[in-house]
Design an enzyme around this catalytic site. Structure first.
Site, PDB file in Angstrom:
ATOM      1  N   ARG A 161      44.394  -7.156 -39.389  1.00 24.33           N
ATOM      2  CA  ARG A 161      44.999  -7.444 -40.692  1.00 24.33           C
ATOM      3  C   ARG A 161      44.859  -6.213 -41.589  1.00 24.33           C
ATOM      4  O   ARG A 161      43.738  -5.773 -41.877  1.00 24.33           O
ATOM      5  CB  ARG A 161      44.310  -8.642 -41.360  1.00 24.33           C
ATOM      6  CG  ARG A 161      44.384  -9.941 -40.547  1.00 24.33           C
ATOM      7  CD  ARG A 161      45.765 -10.551 -40.557  1.00 24.33           C
ATOM      8  NE  ARG A 161      45.892 -11.669 -39.631  1.00 24.33           N
ATOM      9  CZ  ARG A 161      45.638 -12.935 -39.926  1.00 24.33           C
ATOM     10  NH1 ARG A 161      45.237 -13.251 -41.146  1.00 24.33           N
ATOM     11  NH2 ARG A 161      45.803 -13.875 -39.022  1.00 24.33           N
ATOM     12  N   ARG A 213      33.949 -11.139 -47.369  1.00 24.14           N
ATOM     13  CA  ARG A 213      34.410 -12.073 -46.350  1.00 24.14           C
ATOM     14  C   ARG A 213      35.666 -11.628 -45.598  1.00 24.14           C
ATOM     15  O   ARG A 213      36.215 -12.380 -44.814  1.00 24.14           O
ATOM     16  CB  ARG A 213      34.661 -13.443 -46.976  1.00 24.14           C
ATOM     17  CG  ARG A 213      35.815 -13.505 -47.962  1.00 24.14           C
ATOM     18  CD  ARG A 213      35.991 -14.915 -48.488  1.00 24.14           C
ATOM     19  NE  ARG A 213      37.347 -15.165 -48.939  1.00 24.14           N
ATOM     20  CZ  ARG A 213      37.890 -16.373 -49.027  1.00 24.14           C
ATOM     21  NH1 ARG A 213      37.181 -17.429 -48.662  1.00 24.14           N
ATOM     22  NH2 ARG A 213      39.115 -16.542 -49.444  1.00 24.14           N
ATOM     23  N   HIS A 214      36.124 -10.385 -45.842  1.00 27.86           N
ATOM     24  CA  HIS A 214      37.333  -9.893 -45.182  1.00 27.86           C
ATOM     25  C   HIS A 214      37.025  -8.716 -44.258  1.00 27.86           C
ATOM     26  O   HIS A 214      36.201  -7.851 -44.579  1.00 27.86           O
ATOM     27  CB  HIS A 214      38.382  -9.456 -46.208  1.00 27.86           C
ATOM     28  CG  HIS A 214      39.043 -10.594 -46.907  1.00 27.86           C
ATOM     29  ND1 HIS A 214      38.601 -11.076 -48.114  1.00 27.86           N
ATOM     30  CD2 HIS A 214      40.108 -11.350 -46.568  1.00 27.86           C
ATOM     31  CE1 HIS A 214      39.374 -12.093 -48.496  1.00 27.86           C
ATOM     32  NE2 HIS A 214      40.299 -12.274 -47.569  1.00 27.86           N
ATOM     33  N   ARG A 244      33.771 -15.089 -39.453  1.00 28.77           N
ATOM     34  CA  ARG A 244      33.681 -15.972 -40.631  1.00 28.77           C
ATOM     35  C   ARG A 244      32.880 -17.230 -40.284  1.00 28.77           C
ATOM     36  O   ARG A 244      32.074 -17.699 -41.101  1.00 28.77           O
ATOM     37  CB  ARG A 244      35.095 -16.335 -41.093  1.00 28.77           C
ATOM     38  CG  ARG A 244      35.179 -17.058 -42.429  1.00 28.77           C
ATOM     39  CD  ARG A 244      35.076 -16.154 -43.635  1.00 28.77           C
ATOM     40  NE  ARG A 244      36.162 -15.209 -43.799  1.00 28.77           N
ATOM     41  CZ  ARG A 244      37.316 -15.476 -44.399  1.00 28.77           C
ATOM     42  NH1 ARG A 244      37.570 -16.686 -44.861  1.00 28.77           N
ATOM     43  NH2 ARG A 244      38.230 -14.531 -44.557  1.00 28.77           N
ATOM     44  N   SER A 266      43.134 -21.380 -40.243  1.00 28.04           N
ATOM     45  CA  SER A 266      44.330 -22.094 -40.694  1.00 28.04           C
ATOM     46  C   SER A 266      45.081 -22.620 -39.481  1.00 28.04           C
ATOM     47  O   SER A 266      45.067 -22.003 -38.413  1.00 28.04           O
ATOM     48  CB  SER A 266      45.254 -21.161 -41.486  1.00 28.04           C
ATOM     49  OG  SER A 266      44.643 -20.762 -42.695  1.00 28.04           O
ATOM     50  N   GLU A 274      44.770  -5.597 -44.628  1.00 27.62           N
ATOM     51  CA  GLU A 274      44.516  -6.066 -45.994  1.00 27.62           C
ATOM     52  C   GLU A 274      43.513  -5.133 -46.669  1.00 27.62           C
ATOM     53  O   GLU A 274      42.422  -4.915 -46.148  1.00 27.62           O
ATOM     54  CB  GLU A 274      43.941  -7.491 -45.969  1.00 27.62           C
ATOM     55  CG  GLU A 274      44.864  -8.522 -45.350  1.00 27.62           C
ATOM     56  CD  GLU A 274      44.216  -9.901 -45.325  1.00 27.62           C
ATOM     57  OE1 GLU A 274      43.132 -10.058 -45.907  1.00 27.62           O
ATOM     58  OE2 GLU A 274      44.800 -10.813 -44.717  1.00 27.62           O
ATOM     59  N   GLU A 322      37.358 -20.736 -46.289  1.00 29.29           N
ATOM     60  CA  GLU A 322      38.250 -20.951 -45.152  1.00 29.29           C
ATOM     61  C   GLU A 322      37.723 -20.233 -43.915  1.00 29.29           C
ATOM     62  O   GLU A 322      37.378 -19.046 -43.977  1.00 29.29           O
ATOM     63  CB  GLU A 322      39.641 -20.421 -45.489  1.00 29.29           C
ATOM     64  CG  GLU A 322      40.629 -20.450 -44.335  1.00 29.29           C
ATOM     65  CD  GLU A 322      41.668 -19.357 -44.433  1.00 29.29           C
ATOM     66  OE1 GLU A 322      42.152 -18.932 -43.385  1.00 29.29           O
ATOM     67  OE2 GLU A 322      41.969 -18.932 -45.570  1.00 29.29           O
TER      68      GLU A 322
END
Length: 476
Positions: free
Chosen positions: A248, A256-257, A450, A402, A250, A399
Site C-alpha cells: 500500500r 498502525r500503518h 495489525r 475488511s 500510503e 480495524e
C-alpha cells in the site's frame, strides 16, 4: 573437513527438565554470551539461546589444576564481548538461579571456545532494550535511571532488537497466527493459493499503489490478492485462502500503518447471505485466540511481562453491528458526523470502546458500510444501494480487516467501475472470469501485523513487523 565431530549440542531449554540430560552429565552448549561477572579467578556467565532460554555457567578456582584453568576461563570471558557466540563444555549441577529460565541447574565450565565474536561496542545493550516502559519510568525517580532505547535505533538494528526475548516471542506469535489461520481453514476444506503480486491493474482501486516498469509496460504491486481469489472461485475451488505480502503506497506515518504487510485473505462461495462469510471469519479468529492462549502460553508470558495486556474478549457467536446502529451509538456519545462518511481513527476507537461497554466484546463486525466508501467490487445492498453488503472486522477499537459480498455480475461490475471512474481495461481478465459463470461469493482481507499488534496490546505496529516498511524506511 567435511566430517562432523563426534559430539552433540544440548539445547538450553532442555537443561534441568525431565527431557534433558541428568545432573552430573557433561554437555556441550552453543549460545550467546548474555552477561559476564568475574571476581578474582571466579567466573559467572549467563548464556542465552534462541533469545528465550538462559542458563548460568560458573568456574571456580581449584587446587587440582593450581588455579590455572580458572584463571584462563576468567581471562577468556573477561575480554570476550557480550553477544558473542560461544561453544561451552560443562557439567550439569543442581543450583538455585533466579535470574535464568533454567533456574534449577547451572553448568560447571570445563572448556569454552569463541565461535563468532561480536563487536566490542554494540548499538545498544540487550539489558537496556528488554526493560518495560514501567520499569524505565519507575527508575527516573532514582539516582540511577535506566537507559531508554529509542525506536529508530531499534529499527536500524532490528536483528539485534529481535534478540530481546519479548520481541523474539512476538515473531513466534506471528508465526502461530499464520499456522492456526491455515489449519482452521483447511479443516473447512479451503485451498491455499499463491496469487501474483505484479499485476496490470489496481486490485483495490484508487491511487495508493506502487508502480514499476514491466518490460515497457506499467505494472503495480498488488494491494491485495482480491482479483485472483475471486477468479479462484470462478475456477471452482471450494473456498480459498492466502498468506502473502500486500503493498500500500500510503504516506501514513502512524502507529498502525505499513507500506508492506502480510495479508491473511480468504474467499468462499455464498449460499444465501454474506453472513456466512462473517461466521467463517469469526470462527477463524476465535480459533486463533484459543490456539494462542493454549499453545503459546509460555511465549505470551514473556511478551506480557514487557508489554502488559489481557487476552481480548471474543464472543461465542459473531457480534454484528449494523452501520445505522453504530451511528446511533456515536451520536448518543455526543459525536455528530456525516453518516455516509467513513470512520476516522478516533471514531473507530470510540465505537470500539462503546461496543465493549454495551456488549462486553473486543471483536465485532461493522456491516452495511456506505457504498461510497467501499471498493468497486463490493455488492450493494438490495434494499438500499446507498449501503453495501460489506463489513469491517474491528478488534479493540481498530480495524484488522475488511470484507464483503463481491459483485459477481459482470454488467453490474462494469457499471460500478464506470460510476467510480475505475478503468476496466486492466481488469478485463478479472471481469471475463465472471462471464463464464461464477457463484455468489464473498471474503475478507485481514492484516497479520495489525492482528498481532492489537491482540498483544502493542502501541506500535512496527513491533509486530519483522522488518518495517513505512514511508520513511526501506532498510534494513
Amino acid at each position: 573437513s567435511t566430517q562432523a565431530p563426534a559430539l552433540e549440542f544440548t539445547s538450553v531449554a532442555a537443561l534441568g527438565t525431565s527431557k534433558g540430560p541428568a545432573g552430573g552429565s557433561r554437555v556441550w552448549i552453543r549460545a550467546r554470551l548474555a552477561t559476564v561477572r568475574v571476581k578474582g579467578k571466579s567466573t559467572f556467565i549467563v548464556l542465552r539461546q534462541n533469545s528465550l532460554y538462559t542458563v548460568q555457567a560458573v568456574k571456580f578456582k581449584s587446587a587440582e589444576d593450581g588455579d590455572e584453568s580458572a584463571a584462563t576461563i576468567a581471562k577468556f570471558f573477561k575480554t570476550l564481548p557480550l553477544e558473542s557466540v560461544v561453544d561451552l563444555c560443562g557439567i550439569i549441577a543442581e543450583a538455585d538461579v533466579s535470574g535464568c529460565t533454567q533456574s534449577t541447574v547451572e553448568l560447571q565450565i570445563e572448556r569454552a571456545y569463541c565461535v563468532s565474536e561480536a563487536s566490542s561496542v554494540l548499538p545498544f545493550l540487550l539489558a537496556d532494550a528488554q526493560r518495560s516502559d514501567r520499569a524505565i519510568e519507575e527508575s527516573l525517580s532514582t539516582d540511577r535511571p535506566f537507559v531508554r532505547v529509542l525506536p529508530d535505533l531499534r529499527l536500524d538494528n532490528r536483528w539485534l532488537d529481535i534478540r530481546v526475548p519479548a520481541h523474539n516471542a512476538i515473531l513466534r506469535i506471528q508465526a502461530a497466527v499464520c499456522r492456526i489461520f491455515r489449519a482452521a481453514l483447511e479443516r473447512k476444506g479451503f485451498i491455499e493459493i499463491h496469487s501474483p503480486k505484479l499485476i496490470a491493474g489496481e486490485s483495490e482501486g484508487g491511487a495508493e499503489v506502487f508502480r514499476t516498469d514491466y518490460f515497457g509496460k506499467v505494472a503495480t504491486l498488488a494491494q491485495s490478492p482480491q482479483l485472483y481469489k475471486q477468479m479462484a472461485i470462478s475456477a471452482d475451488l471450494p473456498g480459498v485462502f492466502e498468506v502473502g505480502p500486500v503493498f500500500r503506497a500510503e504516506k501514513s506515518n502512524t502507529s498502525r500503518h505499513l507500506c508492506e504487510f502480510t495479508g491473511l485473505d480468504l474467499e468462499m462461495p455464498i449460499d444465501w447471505h454474506y453472513r456466512e462469510v462473517i461466521e467463517v471469519v469469526h470462527e477463524t479468529l476465535k480459533a486463533i485466540q484459543e490456539g494462542l492462549e493454549s499453545e503459546c502460553a509460555d511465549v505470551l508470558v514473556i511478551i506480557r511481562d514487557m508489554y502488559p495486556s489481557e487476552p481480548p474478549v471474543i464472543s461465542a457467536e459473531p457480534l454484528v453491528i449494523h452501520w445505522p446502529e453504530a451511528m446511533t451509538l456515536l451520536k448518543e456519545h455526543g459525536i455528530e458526523r456525516d453518516r455516509m462518511a467513513d470512520l476516522s481513527t478516533e471514531e473507530e476507537r470510540t465505537l470500539g470502546s462503546l461496543v465493549r461497554q454495551k456488549f462486553g466484546a473486543d471483536l465485532f463486525f461493522l456491516d452495511r458500510y456506505p457504498s461510497g466508501v467501499r471498493p468497486f467490487y463490493t455488492m450493494l445492498c438490495e434494499d438500499d444501494p446507498l449501503h453495501s453488503n460489506s463489513y469491517d472486522c474491528i478488534l479493540r477499537g481498530q480495524e484488522i480487516g475488511s470484507g464483503a459480498q463481491r459483485c459477481h455480475d459482470p454488467a453490474l461490475l462494469e457499471a460500478r467501475c464506470a460510476e467510480l471512474g475505475v478503468p476496466t481495461a486492466p481488469l478485463k481478465s478479472y471481469i471475463d472470469s465472471f462471464r463464464h459463470g461464477v457463484p455468489p461469493h464473498g471474503g475478507v482481507g485481514l492484516g497479520l501485523e495489525r492482528i498481532v499488534q492489537l491482540y498483544l496490546g502493542l502501541d506500535n505496529i512496527r513491533k509486530a513487523s519483522m522488518f518495517t516498511r513505512d514511508p520513511s524506511r526501506l532498510s534494513p
